[in-house]
Design an enzyme around this catalytic site. Structure first.
Site, short mmCIF file in Angstrom:
data_model
loop_
_atom_site.label_atom_id
_atom_site.label_comp_id
_atom_site.label_asym_id
_atom_site.label_seq_id
_atom_site.Cartn_x
_atom_site.Cartn_y
_atom_site.Cartn_z
N ARG A 103 0.81 -1.22 0.00
CA ARG A 103 0.00 0.00 0.00
C ARG A 103 0.85 1.27 0.00
NH1 ARG A 103 -2.76 -0.79 5.46
NH2 ARG A 103 -0.68 -1.60 5.81
N HIS A 163 15.11 33.99 8.19
CA HIS A 163 14.20 34.53 9.18
C HIS A 163 14.48 34.01 10.58
CE1 HIS A 163 11.34 34.42 5.50
NE2 HIS A 163 12.00 35.56 5.51
N LYS A 196 11.87 25.30 15.21
CA LYS A 196 11.09 24.91 14.04
C LYS A 196 11.43 23.48 13.65
CE LYS A 196 11.34 29.50 11.88
NZ LYS A 196 11.84 30.22 10.67
N TYR A 210 6.09 23.33 8.49
CA TYR A 210 6.90 23.36 9.70
C TYR A 210 6.07 23.66 10.93
CZ TYR A 210 7.37 28.29 8.16
OH TYR A 210 7.13 29.56 7.71
N LYS A 253 11.21 42.10 1.20
CA LYS A 253 11.76 42.11 2.56
C LYS A 253 13.03 41.26 2.65
CE LYS A 253 9.23 40.10 5.63
NZ LYS A 253 8.23 39.77 6.65
N ASP A 254 13.00 40.07 2.04
CA ASP A 254 14.17 39.19 2.12
C ASP A 254 15.35 39.74 1.32
OD1 ASP A 254 12.80 37.51 3.79
OD2 ASP A 254 12.38 35.99 2.26
#
Length: 176
Positions: A23, A62, A72, A132, A167-168
């Site tokens: 399966r 970040h 995380k 995450y 922003k990054d």
């Protein structure tokens, strides 16, 4: 699950132990007892997901500032990423060091990113989905980041970025 230390203090790579048959397979992605036995966080308060359409998309780097720091647990559900973490804890023996990990829908690996680390990833395939778990709620006033190409770190990304947030692109030079 099989837990593997990385070269960065407190960061952990986790391989799933798949049990399969005709399966498909079954595997645990989290077990409070196994995480606790390996000194990892056991209480997650939020789960996030991101989708990136194009190969070369870069998200990061970040973090959330104390006291809102977050651990995380990263996993790539579809496609492939190179996940990069930087130890930004001034009292750590691996301060300002970074490491890269390939996470994809075939190897099923997970990466535990400790609080105090910068985190980002670049997609190395199209149509990528990443999920995450985090140990702290998102707090906009605690948000921080370092630029993907900050010379303080010299990160080697797998590809020239194709897509990235404004922003990054514009985080200031690291001042630590």
């Amino acid at each position: 699950m099989k837990f593997h230390q990385t070269t960065l203090k407190d960061a952990m790579l986790i391989d799933l132990e798949r049990r399969g048959d005709d399966r498909g397979f079954f595997a645990r992605t989290f077990c409070v007892d196994e995480f606790a036995a390996n000194g990892l966080p056991t209480e997650f308060v939020q789960q996030n997901t991101s989708y990136s359409a194009n190969k070369g998309t870069l998200r990061g780097m970040h973090f959330q500032r104390a006291p809102h720091g977050e651990d995380k647990l990263i996993r790539c559900l579809r496609g492939a990423i190179v996940d990069i973490i930087i130890d930004l804890r001034p009292d750590s023996p691996t301060y300002k060091k970074w490491e890269a990990f390939e996470l994809n829908d075939e190897n099923k690996r997970q990466l535990l990113v400790p609080k105090g680390f910068g985190h980002g990833f670049q997609t190395v395939s199209d149509h990528v989905e990443v999920t995450y778990l985090v140990t702290a709620k998102y707090t906009p006033s605690a948000e921080g980041g370092v630029r993907w190409n900050d010379p303080a770190f010299g990160i080697t990304w797998p590809l020239e970025p194709t897509d990235m947030s404004d922003k990054d692109k514009t985080w200031p030079d690291f001042a630590g």
